[in-house]
Design an enzyme around this catalytic site. Structure first.
Site, PDB file in Angstrom:
ATOM      1  N   CYS A 115       1.185  -1.243  -0.185  1.00 39.97           N
ATOM      2  CA  CYS A 115       0.089  -0.254   0.011  1.00 39.97           C
ATOM      3  C   CYS A 115       0.555   1.599  -0.098  1.00 39.97           C
ATOM      4  O   CYS A 115       1.278   1.742  -1.637  1.00 39.97           O
ATOM      5  CB  CYS A 115      -0.847  -0.047   0.788  1.00 39.97           C
ATOM      6  SG  CYS A 115      -2.660   1.497   0.981  1.00 39.97           S
ATOM      7  N   HIS A 160      -4.088  -5.284   0.263  1.00 43.74           N
ATOM      8  CA  HIS A 160      -3.504  -5.570   1.795  1.00 43.74           C
ATOM      9  C   HIS A 160      -3.512  -6.963   1.793  1.00 43.74           C
ATOM     10  O   HIS A 160      -4.045  -7.559   2.738  1.00 43.74           O
ATOM     11  CB  HIS A 160      -4.301  -4.737   2.743  1.00 43.74           C
ATOM     12  CG  HIS A 160      -3.681  -3.048   3.294  1.00 43.74           C
ATOM     13  ND1 HIS A 160      -3.543  -2.868   3.803  1.00 43.74           N
ATOM     14  CD2 HIS A 160      -4.464  -2.061   2.728  1.00 43.74           C
ATOM     15  CE1 HIS A 160      -3.193  -1.447   4.218  1.00 43.74           C
ATOM     16  NE2 HIS A 160      -4.183  -1.120   2.896  1.00 43.74           N
ATOM     17  N   GLU A 201      -1.364  -8.178   4.337  1.00 47.07           N
ATOM     18  CA  GLU A 201      -0.923  -8.836   5.252  1.00 47.07           C
ATOM     19  C   GLU A 201      -2.588  -9.029   6.240  1.00 47.07           C
ATOM     20  O   GLU A 201      -2.297  -9.245   6.853  1.00 47.07           O
ATOM     21  CB  GLU A 201      -0.407  -7.899   6.024  1.00 47.07           C
ATOM     22  CG  GLU A 201      -1.449  -6.589   6.387  1.00 47.07           C
ATOM     23  CD  GLU A 201      -1.639  -5.494   5.619  1.00 47.07           C
ATOM     24  OE1 GLU A 201      -2.991  -4.668   5.768  1.00 47.07           O
ATOM     25  OE2 GLU A 201      -1.458  -6.077   4.058  1.00 47.07           O
TER      26      GLU A 201
END
Length: 245
Positions: free
Chosen positions: A112, A218, A220
């Protein structure tokens, strides 16, 4: 046997009048639990961090997302659209850190804001507001829905190159929580994922022999439950251990 160390530069956070160096737990968790490496958070600010010292301990570097944006002065624009969303202390560390990592061939995973930093550090530019650019969709996060839904998959991206080989799919669904995006791609980078509106969603490079990946989404978030995230973080962890990407 000790785990490889993944350095994660912090963001500047103001909490109840106090300045904190902060990294979202989700990034550290993905590094520890999926990449199977040791996350090491480093502060930002004048005199706080020495890049040479970082590389004495870093086996790899992860650049996290953030609510802040890269200051437009770093890619040739003078006026920020959102001056209250800048973090000049993070910029001062991450931009030269990226260039040093590329030069030293240190594995790098940029997410990001980190993805945008990677592009800017190597000579590219950004759209400050993707949704205001003719032909592009609104990629911003929604705050009127639960967090799990906000981070849920909302649009497809087309994969190419090594990223497609790593994932084993031509197209995947990703989340979308960003205002900004790549305008001019840095020459050393290769675009390897595009959204339906043509926005670059992943880049790789500039050296095929080193893990250097940036993604606009994202991975994660709930990484252990997402096969694509697992694939990327495990490959990143392997690179930190010294295996080929």
């Amino acid at each position: 046997m000790s785990r490889p160390v993944v350095v994660i530069p912090a963001c500047t956070k103001l909490i109840e009048g106090h300045v904190f160096d902060a990294v979202g737990r989700k990034y550290s968790a993905a590094v520890a639990e999926v990449a199977e490496c040791q996350p090491l958070l480093v502060p930002v600010g004048p005199g706080m961090t020495d890049i040479g010292s970082i590389f004495e301990v870093a086996d790899a570097i992860l650049l996290s997302g953030s609510v802040s944006n890269v200051a437009p002065e770093h890619y040739g624009e003078e006026t920020p659209l959102m001056p209250d969303r800048l973090d000049p202390l993070r910029d001062a560390l991450t931009l030269p850190l990226i260039r040093a990592a590329v030069e030293r061939k240190t594995p790098l995973f940029a997410i990001c804001r980190g993805f945008q930093e990677l592009n800017v550090a190597l000579g590219g530019s950004l759209y400050q507001a993707v949704h205001a650019v003719n032909g592009h969709k609104d990629h911003r996060a929604r705050f009127d829905i639960p967090l799990d839904e906000s981070y849920g998959p909302v649009h497809p991206v087309r994969l190419s190159g090594k990223l497609r080989d790593w994932v084993g799919e031509d197209e995947i669904m990703v989340n979308s929580l960003h205002w900004q995006g790549i305008s001019r791609l840095a020459k050393p980078l290769q675009a390897e994922a595009y959204a339906e509106d043509g926005l670059v969603e992943a880049v790789r490079g500039p050296d095929d022999s080193v893990f250097c990946l940036g993604v606009q989404w994202h991975p994660e978030w709930a990484a252990k439950a997402n096969p694509v995230s697992v694939s990327l973080f495990r490959r990143f962890g392997a690179a930190a251990k010294g295996d080929a990407p």
